[in-house]
Design a protein around this motif. Structure first.
Motif, short mmCIF file in Angstrom:
data_model
loop_
_atom_site.label_atom_id
_atom_site.label_comp_id
_atom_site.label_asym_id
_atom_site.label_seq_id
_atom_site.Cartn_x
_atom_site.Cartn_y
_atom_site.Cartn_z
N ASP A 200 133.09 44.45 -59.48
CA ASP A 200 133.27 43.20 -58.71
C ASP A 200 131.97 42.44 -58.50
O ASP A 200 131.89 41.59 -57.61
CB ASP A 200 133.93 43.48 -57.35
CG ASP A 200 135.32 44.06 -57.50
OD1 ASP A 200 135.99 43.73 -58.49
OD2 ASP A 200 135.72 44.85 -56.63
N GLU A 201 130.95 42.74 -59.29
CA GLU A 201 129.70 42.00 -59.15
C GLU A 201 129.02 41.90 -60.51
O GLU A 201 129.38 42.61 -61.46
CB GLU A 201 128.76 42.66 -58.14
CG GLU A 201 128.27 44.03 -58.56
CD GLU A 201 127.39 44.67 -57.50
OE1 GLU A 201 127.57 44.34 -56.31
OE2 GLU A 201 126.54 45.50 -57.87
N SER A 227 135.28 32.49 -59.19
CA SER A 227 134.28 32.06 -58.22
C SER A 227 133.21 33.14 -58.11
O SER A 227 133.40 34.29 -58.51
CB SER A 227 134.93 31.81 -56.85
OG SER A 227 135.48 33.02 -56.33
N ALA A 228 132.05 32.75 -57.56
CA ALA A 228 130.94 33.67 -57.39
C ALA A 228 130.24 33.38 -56.07
O ALA A 228 130.23 32.23 -55.61
CB ALA A 228 129.95 33.55 -58.55
N SER A 229 129.67 34.41 -55.47
CA SER A 229 128.96 34.22 -54.20
C SER A 229 127.72 33.35 -54.40
O SER A 229 127.31 32.62 -53.49
CB SER A 229 128.58 35.57 -53.60
OG SER A 229 127.80 36.33 -54.52
N GLU A 230 127.10 33.43 -55.57
CA GLU A 230 125.99 32.56 -55.94
C GLU A 230 126.10 32.24 -57.42
O GLU A 230 126.57 33.06 -58.21
CB GLU A 230 124.64 33.22 -55.68
CG GLU A 230 124.28 33.42 -54.22
CD GLU A 230 122.88 33.98 -54.08
OE1 GLU A 230 121.91 33.19 -54.15
OE2 GLU A 230 122.76 35.20 -53.92
N GLN A 231 125.66 31.04 -57.80
CA GLN A 231 125.75 30.65 -59.20
C GLN A 231 124.47 30.02 -59.75
O GLN A 231 124.40 29.71 -60.94
CB GLN A 231 126.90 29.65 -59.41
CG GLN A 231 128.28 30.26 -59.40
CD GLN A 231 129.34 29.25 -59.75
OE1 GLN A 231 130.13 28.84 -58.89
NE2 GLN A 231 129.38 28.84 -61.01
N THR A 248 125.40 38.71 -57.96
CA THR A 248 126.41 37.80 -57.43
C THR A 248 127.76 38.49 -57.50
O THR A 248 128.04 39.25 -58.44
CB THR A 248 126.43 36.47 -58.22
OG1 THR A 248 127.36 35.58 -57.61
CG2 THR A 248 126.81 36.68 -59.67
N ARG A 249 128.60 38.25 -56.51
CA ARG A 249 129.93 38.86 -56.48
C ARG A 249 130.93 37.90 -57.11
O ARG A 249 130.93 36.70 -56.81
CB ARG A 249 130.33 39.21 -55.05
CG ARG A 249 129.41 40.24 -54.40
CD ARG A 249 129.99 40.78 -53.12
NE ARG A 249 131.20 41.55 -53.35
CZ ARG A 249 131.20 42.84 -53.72
NH1 ARG A 249 130.05 43.48 -53.91
NH2 ARG A 249 132.34 43.48 -53.89
N ALA A 251 134.96 36.81 -58.28
CA ALA A 251 136.38 36.90 -57.95
C ALA A 251 137.13 35.99 -58.92
O ALA A 251 136.61 34.96 -59.37
CB ALA A 251 136.64 36.47 -56.51
#
Length: 278
Positions: A200-201, A227-231, A248-249, A251
Motif C-alpha cells: 500500500d505504499e 490517489s497518493a498521500s504525496e505526488q 507515498t501511500r 490508494a
C-alpha cells in the motif's frame, strides 16, 4: 549477421527437443516433438549458420534468421530428422535472460538468479546500483565488461559502483550478489528516478549516476481513480553515487498498473517504469 554478439555457452532444453554442440562449429538439433507449423525455432543463436541440412541424408533444409533466433523448416512428412547446423565460427549464444537497455541506456533488473546478462544499444560507461539486504561488513567483487571493483556490503547497497565500459550490442554477464533484489544500471551522468513498491505504499527514489551534485523536481503521475498521500518532491545537493527517496501511500482500484515518475534534473534525466499492484 547476428544482431547481438553473444557469449560462449550451451542451449537449454527446447519445446521441440534439444540442441547439442557436436564440435566447435557444428550443432545438432534433435527433434523429439514436431511443431504443428513444421518450423523449429532455436532462440539466441548469435553465430551465423553456414548451412543447415538433415544429418543422415545431407538434404538441405530451408532456414532463416529472425533477430538472433534460427528458424528451420522441417519436411512436412516422415519422422522428424536430426538437423545438422554448420556454423561460421565458434558457438556463441544470447542467454534467455539477456536484457537490452532501454532508450535512455538504462537497465532496471529484478534478478531471478546469481547472474544477469546485459546488452547496450551503444557503447557507454555505466554505473551500477544494487538494491537489497546484505551484511554491511561482507566483501564483494563486482565485475562487468572486463573491469572490477571491490566493495563492502555497506557500499554495495548505498552507492553506485563503476564506471564500467560496456560495449555496443554485446552480451556482458553480471554476477548478482546474494541478497540483491533489484539492479539499476545507467550511463555515467544520468540522474535516474525509480519506483520501489511496498504494501500500500511506494518509494520514489532518485539516484545520481553523475560526477557532480544533482538537483531537480520529481512528480508521480497517477492513473484515473488512483490517489497518493504525496505526488511531488524537490531535491538539491544529491552527491554523485548517492540516492534519495520519498515514501507515498497509494490508494485506488485493485490491479496492476505501470507507473513512471516524471523527473526534471537536467538533460540527462531518466525514469524507469514499474508495474505496481494494489
Amino acid at each position: 549477421m547476428a544482431l547481438i554478439q553473444g557469449i560462449p555457452g550451451e542451449f537449454e532444453p527446447q519445446p521441440w527437443g534439444e540442441a547439442i554442440l557436436r564440435s566447435r562449429e557444428l550443432l545438432l538439433l534433435r527433434i523429439a516433438r514436431r511443431p504443428p507449423d513444421h518450423e523449429v525455432r532455436l532462440p539466441g543463436l548469435a553465430t551465423t549458420p553456414r548451412h543447415v541440412v538433415e544429418d543422415h541424408t545431407g538434404k538441405a533444409l530451408t532456414w532463416r534468421r529472425d533477430g538472433d533466433d534460427l528458424v528451420v523448416r522441417l519436411p512436412a512428412a516422415g519422422e522428424p530428422p536430426v538437423v545438422r547446423v554448420a556454423l561460421t565460427g565458434k558457438l556463441r549464444i544470447v542467454p534467455p535472460d539477456t536484457v537490452t537497455a532501454n532508450a535512455d541506456g538504462v537497465w532496471d533488473l529484478t534478478p531471478t538468479g546469481p547472474k544477469a546478462h546485459l546488452v547496450a544499444r551503444r557503447a557507454a560507461d555505466v554505473g551500477i546500483r544494487f538494491v537489497g539486504m546484505v551484511e554491511p561488513d561482507s566483501r564483494h567483487t563486482i565485475r562487468l565488461a572486463g573491469r572490477r571493483y571491490g566493495v563492502t556490503g555497506h557500499e554495495l547497497t548505498r552507492t553506485t559502483i563503476g564506471p564500467f565500459p560496456v560495449p555496443e550490442r554485446q552480451v556482458v554477464p553480471l554476477a548478482v550478489p546474494a541478497g540483491v533484489r533489484r539492479v539499476l544500471v545507467a550511463p555515467v551522468g544520468t540522474v535516474l528516478a525509480s519506483l520501489h513498491p511496498g504494501r500500500d505504499e511506494l518509494t520514489v527514489v532518485v539516484t545520481n549516476f553523475g560526477r557532480t551534485p544533482a538537483r531537480g523536481d520529481v512528480e508521480l503521475p497517477l492513473p484515473p481513480g488512483w490517489s497518493a498521500s504525496e505526488q511531488a518532491w524537490t531535491f538539491d545537493g544529491l552527491d554523485p553515487g548517492r540516492s534519495t527517496g520519498w515514501v507515498t501511500r497509494l490508494a485506488g482500484p485493485a490491479g496492476p498498473r505501470e507507473l513512471r515518475a516524471r523527473l526534471d534534473a537536467g538533460r540527462r534525466s531518466a525514469s524507469s517504469p514499474y508495474v505496481v499492484q494494489l
